[in-house]
Design an enzyme around this catalytic site. Structure first.
Site: not given
Length: 180
Positions: A138, A7, A66
């Site tokens: 996170d 992430d 991502e």
């Protein structure tokens, strides 16, 4: 197969490592790479080195990260893209294949609902990986990214409406909520 989920973020980059054997997912490690309040090149270097260290420690077979979304603030979007690029460079330099998923794909694959909250993501990660504690947002998003990749980026409904590990526990997802 070992999967490293990422992430990306300029201040905090989450990571999550899982093992996949058939439909079984196992937690290996998770956490964050924090960058100091320094200039941009130093922060990007910290992210690159952090990812490189994780790869040496955990030897992932594949990775998932991502995709950048366009934020209201274009400056934030550009900075996020640079942090993401540093992470991808670390992966590619180490020979780890990289898959990319949107936040919508991530939430649909893990929670079964594209507008899931951070809390819903955390709870599903806990249940899918049978964790004793709740990871930070996170790290949970990074673990979710690895789970998303393990599922091939498909939604829970595509997998028959029930993630196999949840089915064993008598649980399913309805409208982004876990029900028994």
């Amino acid at each position: 197969m070992r999967i490293l989920g990422i992430d990306p973020g300029l201040r905090v980059t989450g990571f999550g490592v899982i093992d996949q054997s058939g439909h079984t997912l196992s937690y290996v490690a998770s956490g964050v790479i924090k960058t100091a309040d320094a200039d941009l090149p130093s922060r990007l270097g910290t992210i690159f080195e952090g990812i490189s260290t994780l790869i040496r420690q955990h030897s992932p077979d594949q990775s998932a990260i991502e995709k950048v979304f366009v934020n209201v603030n274009p400056q934030s979007t550009l900075l996020l893209g640079q942090a993401r690029g540093a992470a991808i460079c670390g992966l590619v330099a180490s020979g780890v294949p990289v898959a990319e998923y949107t936040a919508l794909q991530l939430k649909q694959a893990v929670v079964g609902y594209g507008r899931a909250t951070k809390e819903q993501m955390q709870q599903m990660v806990v249940r899918l990986l049978n964790l004793s504690g709740v990871p930070g947002t996170d790290a949970a998003d990074a673990l979710g990214m690895a789970i998303c990749h393990a599922h091939g980026g498909t939604t829970l409904s595509t997998l028959g409406g029930i993630a196999p590990s949840l089915a064993k526990k008598g649980l399913r997802v309805r409208r982004g909520r876990l029900v028994g």
